[in-house]
Motif scaffolding. Structure first.
Motif, PDB file in Angstrom:
ATOM      1  N   VAL A 192       0.806  -1.221   0.000  1.00  0.00           N
ATOM      2  CA  VAL A 192       0.000   0.000   0.000  1.00  0.00           C
ATOM      3  C   VAL A 192       0.839   1.271   0.000  1.00  0.00           C
ATOM      4  N   LEU A 195       0.840   3.567  -3.085  1.00  0.00           N
ATOM      5  CA  LEU A 195      -0.228   4.526  -3.383  1.00  0.00           C
ATOM      6  C   LEU A 195       0.233   5.969  -3.178  1.00  0.00           C
ATOM      7  N   LEU A 203      -3.299  12.028  -1.305  1.00  0.00           N
ATOM      8  CA  LEU A 203      -3.895  10.872  -0.618  1.00  0.00           C
ATOM      9  C   LEU A 203      -3.520  10.812   0.856  1.00  0.00           C
ATOM     10  N   LEU A 440      -9.553   4.598 -11.723  1.00  0.00           N
ATOM     11  CA  LEU A 440      -9.049   3.897 -10.540  1.00  0.00           C
ATOM     12  C   LEU A 440      -8.363   4.867  -9.581  1.00  0.00           C
ATOM     13  N   MET A 441      -7.561   5.771 -10.122  1.00  0.00           N
ATOM     14  CA  MET A 441      -6.874   6.754  -9.278  1.00  0.00           C
ATOM     15  C   MET A 441      -7.879   7.595  -8.500  1.00  0.00           C
ATOM     16  N   ARG A 442      -8.907   8.039  -9.180  1.00  0.00           N
ATOM     17  CA  ARG A 442      -9.901   8.891  -8.509  1.00  0.00           C
ATOM     18  C   ARG A 442     -10.737   8.093  -7.524  1.00  0.00           C
ATOM     19  N   ILE A 444      -9.500   5.680  -5.677  1.00  0.00           N
ATOM     20  CA  ILE A 444      -8.649   5.600  -4.489  1.00  0.00           C
ATOM     21  C   ILE A 444      -8.699   6.925  -3.725  1.00  0.00           C
ATOM     22  N   LYS A 445      -8.669   8.025  -4.455  1.00  0.00           N
ATOM     23  CA  LYS A 445      -8.781   9.345  -3.818  1.00  0.00           C
ATOM     24  C   LYS A 445     -10.096   9.449  -3.035  1.00  0.00           C
ATOM     25  N   LEU A 447     -11.860   7.059  -1.774  1.00  0.00           N
ATOM     26  CA  LEU A 447     -11.828   6.150  -0.632  1.00  0.00           C
ATOM     27  C   LEU A 447     -11.056   6.747   0.534  1.00  0.00           C
ATOM     28  N   LEU A 448      -9.881   7.316   0.259  1.00  0.00           N
ATOM     29  CA  LEU A 448      -9.017   7.800   1.325  1.00  0.00           C
ATOM     30  C   LEU A 448      -9.361   9.224   1.759  1.00  0.00           C
TER      31      LEU A 448
END
Length: 463
Positions: A192, A195, A203, A440-442, A444-445, A447-448
């Protein structure tokens, strides 16, 4: 506002909360002076616990945060906006050495340590930390990780992603990710930490890192070589790799216009001017004279137009100063539209030829300054004189960028090899990045950082 400033002072101390314009000014203007903001305040935490408390407070108050290291971003990645509602968290107080393990060839440092200090700590321990950048005296390790910095030795050692073993990161809600591991192998789930490398503070906020060290080379062989074309330069790269393997540490190229600029502003220092110049360096253990002789003997078989070899450390530094002076020299000569592009090394000659043709067709008076880390495919490809007097250059920036980036991606390249995206290139990333990857990048953004408080307005923010 007064209550928030009091809460900030309660966490880091009143002396580490900056609000007066004369105090915040160094944190509000980006390195290239293209972006300037107005922060709510600049806060200087001194520990991971303080960073965690700051991010918990900002989450609770819904205050946006702009992490900042040495403020050397060339893309405005660490610059606040003009709303006066964003908090800059600057990391220079968090600059301690936490651990060094020479048996494991690893070092753990805080994110606010400058790259130059880290390099010196490694040397004092008889080791090498190989990342080398023009800004190493002021750039910080957290920023190097956040942009996945590359520099001059990627050919042998890789980018910061390859140099990072573990990270400590404070997440947007104040939780701390404790992964300061020195392990080379770990298959216990997803890695992780990856990331946060290259995420430009969107992030989470990196507070410390465990990084790889290497044996300190005792021998160097450095040559400044002339070649007839960019294709000849890439052929030379392949031949050097075949002959010397991973002893080839650096392979830099400079076009003839680059050399002519150096001669203009540093007269008499260039050994010669050729269509292309190559700065190649080998490094190894052992004796420099032996390594230099190996290189001399090999070069004698290559039928090159010209070349000089560094016979001493002073000679070596003189050759390196020519390469390192290029950015400053071009700045002295006037503004340019800068590109930090990456290509497969094999595609560089075709790209250079095709892009020069396309730009000259669109802008007959154009001047192209091309130089950089050809060994890893990273070119600094800078454009000026789209109009005869170089006036109104930046009115042509979008047209120039479209020509350059279209050809970069036609050759399976990237518009950001080592400087990142920031707020300069976000719309171009939207145009060229694979849509699934960007989604996918957005994700993850989201989510975090569901509130979008970490470094908003940069490339992961909603379009």
């Amino acid at each position: 506002m007064p209550d928030l400033l009091a809460d900030l002072a309660a966490i880091v101390g009143a002396g580490h909360v900056l609000t007066l314009p004369q105090d915040t000014a160094p944190y509000t203007l980006d390195y290239r002076r293209r972006y300037q903001g107005q922060p709510l305040a600049v806060v200087l935490p001194g520990s991971t616990a303080e960073v965690a408390a700051l991010l918990r407070l900002c989450q609770h108050q819904q205050v946006a945060v702009v992490p900042q290291g040495g403020n050397t971003s060339t893309c405005g990645a660490a610059t606040p906006d003009n709303t006066g509602r964003q908090l800059v968290i600057a990391m220079q107080r968090m600059n301690r050495l936490r651990a060094i393990d020479t048996a494991n060839n690893s070092i753990t440092v805080e994110a606010g340590m400058t790259l130059a200090v880290l390099q010196q700590l490694a040397v004092e321990a008889g080791r090498l930390f190989p990342l080398s950048l023009a800004s190493e005296g002021s750039c910080q390790i957290g920023g190097n990780l956040s942009t996945n910095a590359g520099g001059l030795a990627v050919l042998r050692y890789g980018t910061m992603r390859e140099l990072a073993l573990g990270l400590e990161v404070v997440l947007p809600d104040g939780r701390v990710l404790h992964q300061l591991s020195g392990l080379r192998k770990d298959t216990s789930g997803l890695d992780v930490k990856q990331l946060f490398i290259g995420a430009e503070g969107q992030l989470g906020l990196i507070t410390a890192a465990t990084l790889k060290l290497f044996p300190l080379p005792g021998a160097h062989a450095t040559a400044w070589l002339g070649v007839d074309s960019s294709q000849a330069a890439i052929n030379l790269l392949s031949a050097l790799r075949q002959a010397f393997g991973d002893r080839l540490t650096t392979f830099e190229i400079m076009s003839q216009p680059c050399q002519q600029l150096l001669e203009k502003y540093h007269p008499g220092q260039l050994p010669f001017i050729q269509p292309w110049a190559v700065l190649a360096e080998l490094s190894d253990s052992g004796d420099s004279h032996q390594l230099q002789q190996l290189l001399v003997d090999w070069l004698a078989t290559q039928n090159l137009p010209d070349g000089v070899l560094a016979h001493s450390e002073a000679d070596r530094q003189q050759l390196w100063q020519l390469r390192e002076a290029m950015s400053e020299t071009q700045k002295r000569d006037g503004p340019s539209i800068k590109h930090d592009i990456g290509l497969p090394s094999s595609a560089i000659p075709a790209f250079l030829e095709q892009c020069a043709t396309a730009l000259s067709r669109a802008f007959p008076t154009v001047r192209i300054i091309a130089f950089g880390h050809a060994g890893d495919g990273n070119l600094h490809y800078n454009i000026s004189y789209t109009r005869p007097d170089n006036a109104h250059l930046f009115e042509d920036e979008d047209s120039v960028n479209a020509i350059v980036y279209d050809l970069v991606y036609r050759h399976q390249g990237t518009l950001a090899a080592e400087h990142g995206i920031g707020q300069l290139k976000g719309h171009w990333l939207q145009r060229y990045q694979d849509p699934t990857a960007l989604q996918l990048m957005r994700g993850i953004k989201q989510l975090l950082d569901p509130l979008g408080l970490m470094n908003p307005g940069k490339w992961l923010s909603p379009p």
